[in-house]
Design a protein around this motif. Structure first.
Motif, short mmCIF file in Angstrom:
data_model
loop_
_atom_site.label_atom_id
_atom_site.label_comp_id
_atom_site.label_asym_id
_atom_site.label_seq_id
_atom_site.Cartn_x
_atom_site.Cartn_y
_atom_site.Cartn_z
N ARG A 50 0.82 -1.22 0.00
CA ARG A 50 0.00 0.00 0.00
C ARG A 50 0.85 1.26 0.00
N TRP A 51 2.00 1.19 0.67
CA TRP A 51 2.90 2.34 0.76
C TRP A 51 3.83 2.45 -0.44
N HIS A 52 3.85 1.46 -1.32
CA HIS A 52 4.72 1.41 -2.49
C HIS A 52 6.19 1.48 -2.10
N LEU A 53 6.57 0.85 -0.99
CA LEU A 53 7.95 0.92 -0.53
C LEU A 53 8.90 0.10 -1.41
N ASP A 54 8.40 -0.95 -2.02
CA ASP A 54 9.25 -1.80 -2.85
C ASP A 54 9.20 -1.41 -4.32
N SER A 55 8.53 -0.32 -4.62
CA SER A 55 8.41 0.14 -6.00
C SER A 55 9.72 0.78 -6.46
N PRO A 56 10.14 0.49 -7.70
CA PRO A 56 11.38 1.11 -8.18
C PRO A 56 11.25 2.62 -8.35
N VAL A 57 10.03 3.08 -8.60
CA VAL A 57 9.77 4.51 -8.76
C VAL A 57 9.03 4.98 -7.51
N PRO A 58 9.51 6.01 -6.84
CA PRO A 58 8.80 6.50 -5.64
C PRO A 58 7.39 6.98 -5.97
N LYS A 59 6.43 6.46 -5.22
CA LYS A 59 5.03 6.85 -5.39
C LYS A 59 4.44 7.14 -4.01
#
Length: 181
Positions: A50-59
């Protein structure tokens, strides 16, 4: 073989009651991601998504949270955000007081605004709560990795008791409010 060839034996080496050397020292430092997982508890993977912590692009975190919309105060209490729960209830109480003589439709509409606000900002609010708590604990126990982990486990996670106490307090307040004057 002379006595110089044998490794020196310290008094601690022959003490059977002494903890092994590996357990005496502090554990290696964990990353902030590990600390956040520890802080959130069993649903850490869900919140990381939900926090997008593992996303390569910060969201930014996902904007909608159903439990926070359906039972906002209890969700805040469950996630140990006690001050936010109290402030939320005070806002609802203030709106109810201001609209006491207004039409019921206006009161319901105005009471829905904070509920929608919490639902839209719940993931961001919880991420901020966790990162601030992590920073405070790391600052208070700098270099003591086991102490940090223990403190995060104690202060993080969820609290069913807080929800139960919140329900009981709500029932008492409603009962007292309905008493004849």
């Amino acid at each position: 073989m002379n006595h110089l060839d044998t490794p020196p034996v310290s008094p601690a080496d022959d003490n059977p009651y002494l903890a092994p050397a590996a357990e005496v020292g502090d554990a290696p430092a964990s990353s902030d991601a590990d600390y956040l997982n520890l802080l959130v508890g069993p649903n850490a993977a869900l919140y990381r998504q939900r926090w997008h912590l593992d996303s390569p692009v910060p969201k930014p975190p996902r904007p909608w949270h159903w439990p926070a919309f359906l039972v906002p105060t209890y969700w805040l209490l469950h996630r140990k955000m006690y001050l936010a729960a109290i402030l939320f209830e005070l806002v609802l109480f203030g709106i109810a007081l201001l609209t006491a003589r207004a039409s019921p439709l206006l009161t319901v509409a105005l009471l829905a605004v904070p509920r929608l606000g919490i639902a839209v900002t719940a993931n961001s609010l919880y991420l901020r709560h966790c990162t601030r708590l992590l920073a405070r604990v790391k600052a208070a126990h700098a270099g003591q990795h086991n102490r940090i982990r223990t403190e995060l486990q104690r202060r993080g996670g969820t609290s069913v008791w807080a929800v139960v106490i919140g329900m009981a307090a709500g029932a008492v307040i409603n009962t007292v409010a309905r008493l004849p004057t």
